[in-house]
Design a protein around this motif. Structure first.
Motif, PDB file in Angstrom:
ATOM      1  N   GLN A 122       0.837  -1.256  -0.072  1.00 42.14           N
ATOM      2  CA  GLN A 122      -0.199   0.146  -0.055  1.00 42.14           C
ATOM      3  C   GLN A 122       0.837   1.091  -0.162  1.00 42.14           C
ATOM      4  O   GLN A 122       0.703   2.184  -0.626  1.00 42.14           O
ATOM      5  N   ALA A 123       1.959   1.238   0.727  1.00 41.61           N
ATOM      6  CA  ALA A 123       2.762   2.308   0.687  1.00 41.61           C
ATOM      7  C   ALA A 123       3.531   2.477  -0.513  1.00 41.61           C
ATOM      8  O   ALA A 123       3.524   3.711  -1.105  1.00 41.61           O
ATOM      9  N   GLU A 124       3.829   1.385  -1.349  1.00 41.17           N
ATOM     10  CA  GLU A 124       4.240   1.640  -2.689  1.00 41.17           C
ATOM     11  C   GLU A 124       3.358   2.132  -3.591  1.00 41.17           C
ATOM     12  O   GLU A 124       3.663   2.828  -4.554  1.00 41.17           O
ATOM     13  N   ALA A 125       2.130   1.855  -3.523  1.00 38.06           N
ATOM     14  CA  ALA A 125       0.905   2.381  -4.103  1.00 38.06           C
ATOM     15  C   ALA A 125       0.801   3.787  -4.059  1.00 38.06           C
ATOM     16  O   ALA A 125       0.540   4.443  -5.076  1.00 38.06           O
ATOM     17  N   VAL A 126       1.024   4.194  -2.799  1.00 43.15           N
ATOM     18  CA  VAL A 126       0.901   5.634  -2.467  1.00 43.15           C
ATOM     19  C   VAL A 126       2.073   6.526  -3.323  1.00 43.15           C
ATOM     20  O   VAL A 126       1.908   7.456  -3.997  1.00 43.15           O
ATOM     21  N   LEU A 127       3.370   5.808  -3.012  1.00 45.35           N
ATOM     22  CA  LEU A 127       4.446   6.666  -3.732  1.00 45.35           C
ATOM     23  C   LEU A 127       4.466   6.521  -5.106  1.00 45.35           C
ATOM     24  O   LEU A 127       4.542   7.617  -5.958  1.00 45.35           O
ATOM     25  N   ASP A 128       3.863   5.388  -5.869  1.00 45.29           N
ATOM     26  CA  ASP A 128       3.726   5.361  -7.332  1.00 45.29           C
ATOM     27  C   ASP A 128       2.640   6.369  -7.713  1.00 45.29           C
ATOM     28  O   ASP A 128       3.122   6.987  -8.774  1.00 45.29           O
ATOM     29  N   ALA A 129       1.602   6.491  -7.181  1.00 46.60           N
ATOM     30  CA  ALA A 129       0.402   7.341  -7.373  1.00 46.60           C
ATOM     31  C   ALA A 129       0.822   8.965  -7.306  1.00 46.60           C
ATOM     32  O   ALA A 129       0.603   9.775  -7.928  1.00 46.60           O
ATOM     33  N   GLU A 130       1.325   9.242  -6.072  1.00 48.15           N
ATOM     34  CA  GLU A 130       1.463  10.609  -5.657  1.00 48.15           C
ATOM     35  C   GLU A 130       2.909  11.181  -6.007  1.00 48.15           C
ATOM     36  O   GLU A 130       2.885  12.493  -6.081  1.00 48.15           O
ATOM     37  N   PHE A 131       3.902  10.404  -5.847  1.00 44.93           N
ATOM     38  CA  PHE A 131       5.247  10.813  -5.748  1.00 44.93           C
ATOM     39  C   PHE A 131       6.069   9.806  -6.765  1.00 44.93           C
ATOM     40  O   PHE A 131       7.122   9.145  -6.226  1.00 44.93           O
ATOM     41  N   PRO A 132       5.891   9.853  -8.007  1.00 47.71           N
ATOM     42  CA  PRO A 132       6.536   9.011  -9.011  1.00 47.71           C
ATOM     43  C   PRO A 132       8.039   9.157  -9.091  1.00 47.71           C
ATOM     44  O   PRO A 132       8.685   8.084  -9.257  1.00 47.71           O
ATOM     45  N   GLU A 133       8.653  10.485  -8.786  1.00 48.01           N
ATOM     46  CA  GLU A 133       9.854  10.644  -8.987  1.00 48.01           C
ATOM     47  C   GLU A 133      10.613   9.907  -7.722  1.00 48.01           C
ATOM     48  O   GLU A 133      11.656   9.078  -7.878  1.00 48.01           O
ATOM     49  N   LEU A 134       9.863  10.130  -6.537  1.00 50.65           N
ATOM     50  CA  LEU A 134      10.749   9.384  -5.339  1.00 50.65           C
ATOM     51  C   LEU A 134      10.469   7.855  -5.338  1.00 50.65           C
ATOM     52  O   LEU A 134      11.379   7.174  -4.910  1.00 50.65           O
ATOM     53  N   SER A 135       9.447   7.618  -5.852  1.00 54.40           N
ATOM     54  CA  SER A 135       9.076   6.088  -6.098  1.00 54.40           C
ATOM     55  C   SER A 135      10.307   5.253  -6.582  1.00 54.40           C
ATOM     56  O   SER A 135      10.413   4.379  -6.630  1.00 54.40           O
ATOM     57  N   ARG A 136      10.848   6.048  -7.834  1.00 52.91           N
ATOM     58  CA  ARG A 136      11.905   5.529  -8.556  1.00 52.91           C
ATOM     59  C   ARG A 136      13.220   5.314  -8.063  1.00 52.91           C
ATOM     60  O   ARG A 136      14.072   4.539  -8.269  1.00 52.91           O
ATOM     61  N   THR A 137      13.278   6.098  -6.870  1.00 52.99           N
ATOM     62  CA  THR A 137      14.684   6.119  -6.313  1.00 52.99           C
ATOM     63  C   THR A 137      14.724   5.660  -4.748  1.00 52.99           C
ATOM     64  O   THR A 137      15.748   5.427  -4.127  1.00 52.99           O
ATOM     65  N   LEU A 138      13.518   5.489  -4.200  1.00 53.20           N
ATOM     66  CA  LEU A 138      13.518   4.971  -2.737  1.00 53.20           C
ATOM     67  C   LEU A 138      13.048   3.748  -2.784  1.00 53.20           C
ATOM     68  O   LEU A 138      11.797   3.281  -3.349  1.00 53.20           O
ATOM     69  N   GLU A 139      13.891   2.625  -2.130  1.00 52.36           N
ATOM     70  CA  GLU A 139      13.344   1.307  -2.082  1.00 52.36           C
ATOM     71  C   GLU A 139      13.011   1.153  -0.553  1.00 52.36           C
ATOM     72  O   GLU A 139      13.809   1.409   0.296  1.00 52.36           O
ATOM     73  N   VAL A 140      11.921   0.542  -0.307  1.00 53.62           N
ATOM     74  CA  VAL A 140      11.200   0.177   1.036  1.00 53.62           C
ATOM     75  C   VAL A 140      11.309  -1.405   0.936  1.00 53.62           C
ATOM     76  O   VAL A 140      10.722  -2.060   0.135  1.00 53.62           O
ATOM     77  N   ARG A 141      11.967  -1.836   2.086  1.00 57.82           N
ATOM     78  CA  ARG A 141      12.253  -3.413   2.348  1.00 57.82           C
ATOM     79  C   ARG A 141      11.470  -3.839   3.713  1.00 57.82           C
ATOM     80  O   ARG A 141      11.678  -3.060   4.723  1.00 57.82           O
ATOM     81  N   LEU A 142      11.151  -5.017   3.695  1.00 56.55           N
ATOM     82  CA  LEU A 142      10.945  -5.856   4.876  1.00 56.55           C
ATOM     83  C   LEU A 142      11.927  -7.123   4.896  1.00 56.55           C
ATOM     84  O   LEU A 142      12.077  -7.955   4.005  1.00 56.55           O
ATOM     85  N   PRO A 143      12.442  -7.091   5.953  1.00 53.23           N
ATOM     86  CA  PRO A 143      13.433  -8.202   6.180  1.00 53.23           C
ATOM     87  C   PRO A 143      12.812  -9.652   6.059  1.00 53.23           C
ATOM     88  O   PRO A 143      11.324  -9.610   6.150  1.00 53.23           O
ATOM     89  N   ASP A 144      13.429 -10.792   6.074  1.00 52.36           N
ATOM     90  CA  ASP A 144      12.691 -11.812   6.538  1.00 52.36           C
ATOM     91  C   ASP A 144      11.844 -11.850   7.543  1.00 52.36           C
ATOM     92  O   ASP A 144      12.401 -11.264   8.708  1.00 52.36           O
ATOM     93  N   GLU A 145      11.184 -13.001   7.940  1.00 51.54           N
ATOM     94  CA  GLU A 145      10.416 -13.072   8.926  1.00 51.54           C
ATOM     95  C   GLU A 145      11.083 -13.167  10.428  1.00 51.54           C
ATOM     96  O   GLU A 145      11.015 -12.426  11.050  1.00 51.54           O
ATOM     97  N   ASN A 146      12.395 -13.968  10.263  1.00 42.92           N
ATOM     98  CA  ASN A 146      12.906 -14.134  11.680  1.00 42.92           C
ATOM     99  C   ASN A 146      13.795 -12.655  11.839  1.00 42.92           C
ATOM    100  O   ASN A 146      13.955 -12.306  13.223  1.00 42.92           O
ATOM    101  N   SER A 147      14.258 -12.042  10.830  1.00 41.51           N
ATOM    102  CA  SER A 147      14.833 -10.712  10.916  1.00 41.51           C
ATOM    103  C   SER A 147      13.903  -9.514  11.396  1.00 41.51           C
ATOM    104  O   SER A 147      14.205  -8.833  12.268  1.00 41.51           O
ATOM    105  N   ARG A 148      12.755  -9.735  11.193  1.00 41.08           N
ATOM    106  CA  ARG A 148      11.442  -8.719  11.650  1.00 41.08           C
ATOM    107  C   ARG A 148      11.443  -8.731  13.098  1.00 41.08           C
ATOM    108  O   ARG A 148      11.531  -7.961  13.748  1.00 41.08           O
ATOM    109  N   ARG A 149      11.499  -9.885  13.453  1.00 42.66           N
ATOM    110  CA  ARG A 149      11.502 -10.247  15.196  1.00 42.66           C
ATOM    111  C   ARG A 149      12.664 -10.133  15.933  1.00 42.66           C
ATOM    112  O   ARG A 149      12.598  -9.679  16.932  1.00 42.66           O
TER     113      ARG A 149
END
Length: 470
Positions: A428-455
């Motif tokens: 959903q966050a990526e959808a917002v960046l794509d729709a509202e901030f296309p330039e930032l969307s191309r340069t900003l990478e948002v990541r979730l680590p694997d499940e073990n690293s999340r915890r």
């Protein structure tokens, strides 16, 4: 885009069903600045922050002339801007230039009894040990030679313990030359515990459990919500139940007490957001990383493009992201529209109750989160809307953060991101960046680590904080 003659309230392109009133700070600020810049007689506002005697930074922005028809909005803009800067950078003293009437109003707002008295007390006596002040004056020159960060972490040699103290559990990990040989989380309830021994013995217990899996202990590194200066606890919600006198006697130097118990080994403790950012930089082998932890509260941290941590607070839980007039209010600071009300267990609880979920009155927030996460895993469309609303707010907030940080990667950790909810938030966050901030969307990478690293990623990164000199 046409040049505005009057303020035009922004209309977000992406709206969450559970939070249609959400008014992104980044859009409101942009609308105000465009209006100011379109006016040939606009002024330049300067906000200079001091942590000590030397200026830390100066932020500049165009603002409307004092007699502009929309000039009433200038204080709103300046107050929210200062609030963000204080919790991002930290300051015990602020000098406002270019708008005397704004400086005067802000001084009243941050005075005892003012709307931001909590912030003034936190920044003043608690963190920087001086009365907090806002005064009018000229912007001070910030010397380029001043350090913008410090090298800490990425040390994985030897036998190490890393821990992370949250509001609902204590995580600990044991490492041998960078390899995790043990990782565990223990439930606890620190917020309203008045006995300092509860905290001391609880942390010691986690360290002892980890040490049982090591032939020796060479170093201990930890992270926790709050402000820590040279391992000293300045202020932290974890210890809010401890009386002031006991805090001074037993909590302020609690990590020095623990270090003595463990034979004086190298021992480093920093804010959990900083360790989140460090974990991101280490796992991604990248710099210019913003780390965000969505747990009991919200934590932020930042690794500079040079690979260093900063002397900033990065307490994004209290940084405003929602400018709606009826934005949710944080029970601790009393302010509205701050990140903690979306990006934490509190945020999940608030949105879930709005969606129709019902919980027992005394049920802990951690259990409510698990209930909503399990509902999502079973395909509950109402639970899906909860995490979608968090994702929409997060997408707009990422663009807001990018106005203040030089960032290329964002790593998101914490209990709220466990399971499929984390993926929903990210999409959903990526959808917002794509729709509202296309330039930032191309340069900003948002990541979730694997499940073990999340915890457990923070505890592992925390273990790398101390340098062992052999």
């Amino acid at each position: 885009m046409s040049t505005p003659a009057h303020f035009e309230p922004p209309h977000p392109r992406v709206v969450a069903r559970l939070a249609p009133e959400f008014l992104p700070a980044v859009l409101w600020n942009d609308a105000y600045r465009r209006l100011a810049e379109a006016n040939a007689e606009h002024r330049t506002l300067t906000i200079t922050l001091y942590q000590g005697e030397e200026p830390l930074c100066t932020f500049t922005s165009p603002i409307l002339r004092a007699n502009h028809p929309d000039a009433r909005l200038t204080l709103r803009y300046a107050e929210r801007l200062l609030k963000f800067l204080l919790w991002q950078r930290g300051a015990g003293r602020v000098v406002i230039g270019g708008a005397p009437e704004v400086a005067s109003s802000l001084a009243q707002i941050y005075a005892p009894g003012g709307a931001r008295a909590f912030d003034a007390s936190f920044m003043g006596e608690k963190v920087y040990r001086r009365p907090f002040s806002v005064t009018a004056g000229e912007a001070a020159p910030v010397h380029a030679s001043l350090p913008v960060g410090y090298v800490l972490g990425r040390h994985l040699d030897g036998c190490r313990i890393g821990f992370d103290l949250g509001g609902s559990d204590r995580k600990a990990a044991a490492l041998i030359d960078g390899e995790v040989v043990y990782s565990e989380e223990i439930p606890w309830d620190p917020y309203f515990q008045s006995d300092p021994a509860y905290h001391l013995e609880g942390i010691h217990d986690s360290l002892a459990r980890a040490a049982a899996h090591l032939p020796r202990v060479d170093a201990i590194g930890g992270s926790a919500a709050g402000v820590y200066v040279n391992n000293e606890v300045r202020v932290a919600s974890l210890f809010r139940g401890v009386a002031p006198a006991d805090f001074e006697s037993h909590i302020r130097r609690i990590f020095f007490t623990l270090q003595e118990r463990w034979g004086g080994v190298p021992f480093v403790v920093v804010n959990d957001g900083e360790v989140t950012a460090l974990a991101g930089a280490m796992s991604l082998s990248e710099n210019a990383v913003l780390g965000v932890s969505m747990g009991t509260s919200m934590a932020g941290g930042y690794v500079t493009p040079e690979g260093n941590l900063t002397p900033w607070l990065n307490e994004l839980a209290f940084a405003p992201v929602d400018y709606a007039t009826d934005a949710p209010v944080d029970e601790w600071s009393g302010d509205a529209g701050c990140g903690v009300q979306y990006f934490s267990q509190q945020g999940v609880d608030r949105l879930a109750r709005r969606a129709g979920f019902r919980f027992p009155d005394k049920q802990p927030l951690a259990e409510r989160l698990v209930f909503v996460q399990e509902a999502l895993a079973q395909g509950d469309p109402v639970a899906l809307e909860v995490f979608k609303a968090i994702g929409v707010a997060f997408g707009y907030s990422l663009a807001h953060y990018a106005d203040f940080y030089d960032v290329r990667r964002v790593l998101v950790l914490g209990r709220v991101t466990s399971g499929p909810g984390g993926d929903v938030i990210l999409r959903q966050a990526e959808a917002v960046l794509d729709a509202e901030f296309p330039e930032l969307s191309r340069t900003l990478e948002v990541r979730l680590p694997d499940e073990n690293s999340r915890r457990h990623g923070q505890a592992v990164a925390a273990a790398s904080l101390p340098l062992v000199v052999r």
